[in-house]
Enzyme design. Structure first.
Site, PDB file in Angstrom:
ATOM      1  N   GLY A 285       0.352  75.328  20.045  1.00  0.00           N
ATOM      2  CA  GLY A 285       0.286  75.164  21.366  1.00  0.00           C
ATOM      3  C   GLY A 285       1.468  74.692  22.088  1.00  0.00           C
ATOM      4  O   GLY A 285       2.475  75.293  21.907  1.00  0.00           O
ATOM      5  N   GLU A 286       1.327  73.649  23.122  1.00  0.00           N
ATOM      6  CA  GLU A 286       2.643  73.178  23.967  1.00  0.00           C
ATOM      7  C   GLU A 286       3.006  74.318  24.927  1.00  0.00           C
ATOM      8  O   GLU A 286       3.781  73.796  25.736  1.00  0.00           O
ATOM      9  CB  GLU A 286       3.590  72.863  23.144  1.00  0.00           C
ATOM     10  CG  GLU A 286       3.159  71.605  21.955  1.00  0.00           C
ATOM     11  CD  GLU A 286       4.530  71.201  21.177  1.00  0.00           C
ATOM     12  OE1 GLU A 286       5.459  71.610  21.317  1.00  0.00           O
ATOM     13  OE2 GLU A 286       4.356  70.488  20.025  1.00  0.00           O
ATOM     14  N   GLY A 287       2.420  75.387  24.826  1.00  0.00           N
ATOM     15  CA  GLY A 287       3.079  76.618  25.547  1.00  0.00           C
ATOM     16  C   GLY A 287       4.242  77.310  24.871  1.00  0.00           C
ATOM     17  O   GLY A 287       4.902  78.156  25.544  1.00  0.00           O
TER      18      GLY A 287
ATOM     19  N   GLU B  66      -0.137  72.828  26.510  1.00  0.00           N
ATOM     20  CA  GLU B  66      -1.074  71.629  26.660  1.00  0.00           C
ATOM     21  C   GLU B  66      -0.673  70.808  25.399  1.00  0.00           C
ATOM     22  O   GLU B  66      -0.194  71.128  24.453  1.00  0.00           O
ATOM     23  CB  GLU B  66      -2.568  71.789  26.584  1.00  0.00           C
ATOM     24  CG  GLU B  66      -2.953  73.169  25.601  1.00  0.00           C
ATOM     25  CD  GLU B  66      -2.695  72.888  24.259  1.00  0.00           C
ATOM     26  OE1 GLU B  66      -2.913  71.816  23.854  1.00  0.00           O
ATOM     27  OE2 GLU B  66      -2.219  73.991  23.900  1.00  0.00           O
TER      28      GLU B  66
ATOM     29  N   ILE C 104       8.327  73.263  22.591  1.00  0.00           N
ATOM     30  CA  ILE C 104       8.322  73.580  23.526  1.00  0.00           C
ATOM     31  C   ILE C 104       9.656  73.482  24.326  1.00  0.00           C
ATOM     32  O   ILE C 104      10.274  74.299  25.032  1.00  0.00           O
ATOM     33  CB  ILE C 104       7.037  73.328  24.499  1.00  0.00           C
ATOM     34  CG1 ILE C 104       7.289  73.835  25.938  1.00  0.00           C
ATOM     35  CG2 ILE C 104       7.120  71.593  24.732  1.00  0.00           C
ATOM     36  CD1 ILE C 104       7.191  75.473  25.801  1.00  0.00           C
TER      37      ILE C 104
END
Length: 347
Positions: free
Chosen positions: A310-312, A168, A91
């Site tokens: 994930g992580e955005g 997240e 991210i």
């Protein structure tokens, strides 16, 4: 708790006229045209902007990891937050590439971090409880997480951000997300549950069985949305849901990442259906269940790259498409301005 206005349809005709009178065949920019219309309606203007994009990454630990639902140990949540703060995660790379600021929010990691200028301490608890044996969090904790998320999102908006992305980090959170999805959509648990951090077939079957058992054990009314979230959610999921609600209440563009973010949104939309009008869906994750969840939300994602980090990360990668939609709406010449003849079917 939140009041989210429906989009003002009075501007829709003017926006469509502006889009259709650009020097292009009618509809030829496809999904970018739909996106430009949505962004203009959210900001209630014919000339939307995307100043100060921010990615909010919420981190939290999950007690359900005790049941063996993840291929990674819980300590990885803390370790990855450290990686975020050092700028070394996916991210960080994609956000920097696209001019997006990153905020790391400790919603409930099972670790006490030293103070750091890039870390927001919003810890509700030291991770959730194991929802196989008891609710993940109390109703009070859940409501506090929702409120804290809204406060944090609205602080970014007050500081000038016009688009918020949501990511997240939390080992075990695909298990929470799958449980929330199964309960709130009435889809079979097996359709909602994926491999998460890389479970093998036996691990996937175990994860599915555990979620099924937990749902049966708690036997919660699916219409009691806060209780569902408190029982099966994570602190980062609840805080992200609150942040989405808070952002929409301020009429801000919301950029939704993958499966976990979509599960948080699912809960939030049950509380405020108008929230969906403010959401741009970045991508379809490779995590099992995400496509079905997107279909349930009637969402059309911008990208399909097989991501499941994930992580955005998917949201950060999609940001240039929002910028492209705004650029053509604001900067592309009209037929009249360019003195170009319209086609027979043009507006």
């Amino acid at each position: 708790m939140f009041t989210i206005a429906s989009l003002d349809s009075a501007l829709k005709t003017a926006l469509l006229d502006k889009i259709n009178n650009k020097t292009k065949p009618l509809g030829s920019l496809g999904q970018l045209e739909t996106l430009a219309l949505q962004l203009g309606l959210i900001q209630n203007t014919l000339s939307p902007t995307l100043n100060q994009p921010v990615m909010m990454v919420f981190a939290g630990d999950h007690g359900i990891v005790e049941a063996g639902v993840s291929a990674y140990p819980q300590a990885v949540t803390q370790q990855m937050v450290g990686n975020f703060l050092q700028g070394g995660a996916g991210i960080n790379v994609f956000a920097k590439l696209n001019g997006m600021q990153v905020r790391i929010v400790d919603s409930g990691v099972n670790y006490v971090f030293p103070a750091h200028p890039k870390l927001i301490n919003a810890k509700i608890g030291m991770g959730t409880s194991n929802f196989l044996t008891k609710p993940a969090m109390s109703l009070t904790q859940c409501e506090l997480a929702l409120q804290q998320g809204a406060i944090l999102a609205q602080a970014e908006i007050a500081a000038g951000s016009q688009v918020l992305g949501f990511g997240e980090m939390g080992i075990g959170n695909t298990t929470s997300a799958a449980a929330l999805m199964a309960i709130l959509t009435s889809l079979p648990v097996s359709h909602c549950t994926g491999r998460g951090t890389g479970l093998d077939n036996a691990g996937l079957q175990k994860k599915t069985t555990i979620i099924t058992q937990a749902i049966k054990q708690h036997s919660i009314d699916a219409n009691d949305y806060v209780r569902v979230l408190a029982t099966f959610g994570g602190f980062e999921i609840a805080m992200m849901a609150g942040a989405m609600l808070g952002a929409a209440a301020k009429k801000t563009v919301i950029l939704i990442d993958g499966f976990i973010a979509s599960a948080a949104l699912l809960v939030a939309t049950k509380m405020q259906a108008n929230l969906l009008d403010y959401c741009v869906f970045a991508h379809c994750s490779d995590e099992a269940g995400h496509r079905l969840l997107l279909d349930y939300l009637h969402a059309k994602p911008l990208l399909n790259l097989g991501l499941r980090l994930g992580e955005g990360t998917g949201a950060a990668l999609a940001l240039p498409l929002l910028q492209a939609a705004i650029s053509f709406l604001n900067d592309m010449a009209s037929f009249d301005a360019a003195q170009v003849s319209r086609g027979l079917n043009s507006a």
